[in-house]
Design a protein around this motif. Structure first.
Motif, short mmCIF file in Angstrom:
data_model
loop_
_atom_site.label_atom_id
_atom_site.label_comp_id
_atom_site.label_asym_id
_atom_site.label_seq_id
_atom_site.Cartn_x
_atom_site.Cartn_y
_atom_site.Cartn_z
N ASP A 182 -0.62 -5.35 4.38
CA ASP A 182 0.65 -5.98 3.99
C ASP A 182 0.32 -7.12 2.90
N GLU A 183 -0.90 -7.70 3.18
CA GLU A 183 -1.41 -8.76 2.16
C GLU A 183 -1.71 -8.10 0.92
N ALA A 184 -2.30 -7.10 0.85
CA ALA A 184 -2.72 -6.33 -0.28
C ALA A 184 -1.32 -5.97 -1.18
N LEU A 185 -0.46 -5.46 -0.57
CA LEU A 185 0.85 -5.15 -1.00
C LEU A 185 1.47 -6.57 -1.90
N ALA A 186 1.40 -7.60 -0.93
CA ALA A 186 2.08 -8.81 -1.35
C ALA A 186 1.26 -9.42 -2.74
N HIS A 187 -0.10 -9.11 -2.57
CA HIS A 187 -0.81 -9.64 -3.92
C HIS A 187 -0.50 -8.85 -5.16
N ILE A 188 -0.32 -7.53 -4.92
CA ILE A 188 -0.21 -6.52 -6.05
C ILE A 188 1.18 -6.60 -6.46
N ARG A 189 2.11 -7.13 -5.65
CA ARG A 189 3.74 -7.44 -6.20
C ARG A 189 3.37 -8.55 -6.79
N ALA A 190 2.82 -9.48 -6.56
CA ALA A 190 2.63 -10.82 -6.97
C ALA A 190 2.11 -10.89 -8.50
N HIS A 191 1.26 -9.87 -8.79
CA HIS A 191 0.46 -10.01 -9.94
C HIS A 191 0.22 -8.78 -10.58
N SER A 192 0.77 -7.60 -10.30
CA SER A 192 0.82 -6.44 -11.19
C SER A 192 1.67 -6.40 -12.38
#
Length: 459
Positions: A369-379
């Motif tokens: 979940d945190e990985a997906l949130a980080h990618i959504r924020a910075h990809s």
């Protein structure tokens, strides 16, 4: 043929009027010399493009194969021209990744030529029936693939794009106006001259391929204002270039995106595979948009995996920009453990950076979940990959990551039109209208409806 990329020749169509409703020459006396020259080049391309509508696939393919052969034969002159660009780039302090992208060798010219051969081997999309039916009233209805028309390409320090764009444009029935940047001026001039010579030898208008590099940045702005002469503009390069074109162009734009590309190393990943994939994604070629820029690591495996992953990266010269948890994991005794200049503290800016260099951001997260949130924020929406043996995590990642290309257990370097079997690519689109992901031949077409009746009138 001695014509420069923007010089009129006997087979040029300079000066012809555009179709009704498109800009002609009226009022152009008040424009700057560069604006007039770019419009003249675009008008020439527009006048040349209909010649492709009458061209059978066999003849288009023969031209592409002849271009490939001519490039190989001209490789010494092309490499010599490229050396002038590299010398200037070195003097200007160009970054290593950009210099790598700019550089041409005999082998790279051969690879560029092979892209043309691959494109020639692909089916011709023009005339393909996308859908069709016979209506209840007897009207025959078909939707066909047709060319976009004139494609304007704006890119930086990538001479391979000059040939890829020209080849894909010709195969898909389009003319192309190329602006490849001052850094590659001599390389692009040499390449375009070869392509135009082949067109002339096959009795085709040389202005199917036009270059405007000599007009500099003012030429880019003029191209963005050539609405009605250029049908679509495709910027390919850094974030600044792309945003400038998207923001200021009055010509329709297909937006290609920068590649802040992520790999998520899940707790269940095969670590032997992971080391190979991450090393390949980061170091196989650093100056390209599908190179890995941010590694996200599950906390449960960080202490064991990061030292293994870091060792070959640091050996290859990569600097790791790490958060506190990643630094702690790298301090554990192991092949990647070290506290030297190869490991630096990450800043918030690192999570949003497309390095195009031997630098890699490393982030440790608690879970998927945190990985997906980080990618959504910075990809940037380009390409992301998960390394995992957990099918549930894999399916969640593939479904929930909103990027043009999403992978599992594979290097991000495969996000490429050539690797996807497109023969080459005109760019990788990160927008959601018309085209998304690597753009090949079909993405350079649109639809046209054909209606055939037998005296039908609407009641």
């Amino acid at each position: 043929m001695n014509a420069s990329p923007t010089t009129s020749s006997a087979s040029s169509t300079h000066g012809i009027p555009g179709p009704p409703g498109t800009p002609g020459t009226e009022g152009e006396e008040a424009l700057s010399p560069v604006e007039r020259a770019v419009r003249e080049a675009a008008r020439a391309a527009k006048g040349a493009q209909p010649a492709l509508a009458r061209l059978h696939r066999d003849r288009k393919d023969a031209v592409l194969l002849a271009m490939a052969e001519a490039l190989v034969d001209s490789a010494p002159q092309i490499v010599q021209a490229n050396a002038r660009d590299l010398e200037a780039a070195d003097a200007a302090g160009m970054a290593a990744g950009l210099c790598d992208r700019l550089a041409l060798t005999t082998e790279r010219v051969g690879a560029i030529a092979q892209q043309l051969r691959d494109a020639a081997a692909l089916p011709d999309p023009i005339g393909e029936v996308v859908q069709g039916s016979i209506l209840r009233n007897g009207l025959e209805l078909r939707q066909l693939r047709v060319p976009l028309g004139v494609i304007g390409m704006v890119y930086e320090a990538r001479p391979n794009v000059t040939v890829d764009a020209a080849g894909l444009a010709l195969k898909s029935g389009n003319a192309v106006v190329l602006r490849g940047g001052s850094a590659a001026l001599h390389s692009n001039t040499a390449l375009i001259e070869v392509l135009r010579e082949v067109l002339a030898a096959h009795d085709l208008p040389v202005d199917l391929v036009v270059g405007i590099d000599e007009h500099g940045r003012e030429g880019v702005d003029a191209l963005m204002r050539a609405r009605g002469l250029v049908d679509v503009l495709i910027p390919r390069g850094g974030a600044g270039l792309i945003q400038h074109v998207v923001t200021h162009s009055v010509v329709p734009v297909i937006e290609t995106g920068t590649g802040n590309t992520h790999v998520f190393l899940d707790a269940t990943a095969d670590l032997d595979q992971a080391v190979d994939i991450i090393t390949n994604a980061k170091t196989q070629r650093i100056g390209v948009c599908n190179a890995l820029e941010t590694l996200v690591v599950h906390r449960d495996v960080a202490e064991r995996a990061l030292p293994l992953v870091a060792a070959p990266l640091i050996e290859a010269g990569v600097t790791l920009h790490v958060d506190d948890a990643a630094r702690a994991a790298l301090s554990v005794e192991g092949p990647g453990a070290r506290a030297d200049a190869s490991i630096v503290d990450a800043t918030e800016e690192d999570w949003d950076t497309e390095y195009l260099s031997l630098d890699l951001a490393v982030k440790v997260v608690d879970d998927l979940d945190e990985a997906l949130a980080h990618i959504r924020a910075h990809s940037t929406g380009h390409t992301e990959s998960i390394l995992t043996r957990d099918l549930v995590s894999q399916q969640r990642f593939l479904a929930e990551v909103d990027s043009a290309v999403v992978m599992a257990n594979a290097s991000t370097r495969f996000s490429d039109g050539g690797e996807f079997g497109f023969g080459a690519e005109i760019g990788i689109s990160t927008q959601k209208l018309h085209a998304r992901g690597p753009m090949g031949l079909t993405e350079l077409t649109c639809g046209k409806w054909i209606v055939v009746g037998q005296g039908h009138v609407r009641p």
